[in-house]
Design a protein around this motif. Structure first.
Motif, PDB file in Angstrom:
ATOM      1  N   THR A 161       1.167  -0.977  -0.507  1.00 33.20           N
ATOM      2  CA  THR A 161       0.335  -0.646   0.569  1.00 33.20           C
ATOM      3  C   THR A 161       0.742   1.413   0.509  1.00 33.20           C
ATOM      4  OG1 THR A 161      -1.484  -1.238   1.267  1.00 33.20           O
ATOM      5  CG2 THR A 161      -1.957   1.290   1.154  1.00 33.20           C
ATOM      6  N   ASN A 162       1.583   1.205   0.883  1.00 31.67           N
ATOM      7  CA  ASN A 162       2.424   2.828   1.034  1.00 31.67           C
ATOM      8  C   ASN A 162       3.350   2.683  -0.343  1.00 31.67           C
ATOM      9  OD1 ASN A 162       2.328   3.221   3.235  1.00 31.67           O
ATOM     10  ND2 ASN A 162       4.327   2.080   3.973  1.00 31.67           N
ATOM     11  N   ALA A 163       3.732   1.339  -0.987  1.00 25.25           N
ATOM     12  CA  ALA A 163       4.361   1.883  -2.441  1.00 25.25           C
ATOM     13  C   ALA A 163       3.443   2.488  -3.664  1.00 25.25           C
ATOM     14  CB  ALA A 163       5.232   0.406  -3.069  1.00 25.25           C
ATOM     15  N   ILE A 164       2.667   2.142  -3.493  1.00 25.45           N
ATOM     16  CA  ILE A 164       1.531   2.356  -4.155  1.00 25.45           C
ATOM     17  C   ILE A 164       0.882   3.461  -4.379  1.00 25.45           C
ATOM     18  CG2 ILE A 164      -1.144   1.901  -5.114  1.00 25.45           C
ATOM     19  CD1 ILE A 164      -0.214  -1.368  -4.677  1.00 25.45           C
ATOM     20  N   ARG A 165       1.249   4.026  -2.905  1.00 28.42           N
ATOM     21  CA  ARG A 165       0.503   4.761  -2.550  1.00 28.42           C
ATOM     22  C   ARG A 165       1.519   5.930  -2.709  1.00 28.42           C
ATOM     23  NH1 ARG A 165      -1.843   5.097   2.844  1.00 28.42           N
ATOM     24  NH2 ARG A 165      -3.604   4.313   2.065  1.00 28.42           N
ATOM     25  N   HIS A 166       2.804   5.962  -2.932  1.00 31.88           N
ATOM     26  CA  HIS A 166       4.069   6.764  -2.980  1.00 31.88           C
ATOM     27  C   HIS A 166       4.623   6.574  -3.853  1.00 31.88           C
ATOM     28  CE1 HIS A 166       2.722   7.984   1.511  1.00 31.88           C
ATOM     29  NE2 HIS A 166       2.838   6.871   1.763  1.00 31.88           N
TER      30      HIS A 166
END
Length: 145
Positions: free
Chosen positions: A65-70
């Motif tokens: 989720t962090n990778a997709i979001r940022h």
């Protein structure tokens, strides 16, 4: 919880499976894939894992989720394994920005806990970069015995 160390995952870990994600909707595919591997029993050779699979699914979801979001797509989640560890290695295309666990997260905030969750639920969390991608990884025991 402090900053993450810049380090490589265990060097002798070999790739078991890869998930390529483009949107948050595909996180279901990641969770289901990890869940299927747990149900099959093929990924852990019958070792007693206690709550390790559930922790891995949660950490994989948070890091992805962090990778997709940022960053921008695709995000890759690789499951690696050696004799002692499972390793989740999540890549994003933002190598110039180091992962930063927040010092403090408000109870009212909707996000910001992914790296903290990874640090609490795994044995070790680290990160490193290559020319085009950033890797954030978390390790888990192969057996709880």
């Amino acid at each position: 919880m402090g900053n993450l160390s810049t380090s490589l995952p265990p060097p002798d870990a070999t790739e078991v499976r890869v998930w390529v994600l483009h949107t948050p909707d595909e996180l279901r595919k990641l969770r289901a894939g990890l869940g299927e591997m747990i149900a099959d029993g093929q990924w852990h050779d019958g070792d007693a894992l206690a709550d390790v699979p559930e922790r891995m699914i949660l950490v994989a979801s948070e890091l992805a989720t962090n990778a997709i979001r940022h960053s921008h797509p695709p995000t890759e989640v690789r499951l690696l394994r050696n004799d002692q560890h499972f390793v989740l290695d999540v890549t994003d295309h933002n190598p110039d920005t180091p992962p930063q666990p927040p010092d403090e997260v408000s109870e009212l905030s909707a996000g910001g806990r992914g790296l903290q969750i990874a640090q609490r639920l795994s044995l070790d969390v680290g990160w490193y970069t290559t020319d085009e991608v950033k890797h954030v990884w978390a390790s888990f025991p192969v057996s709880t015995n």
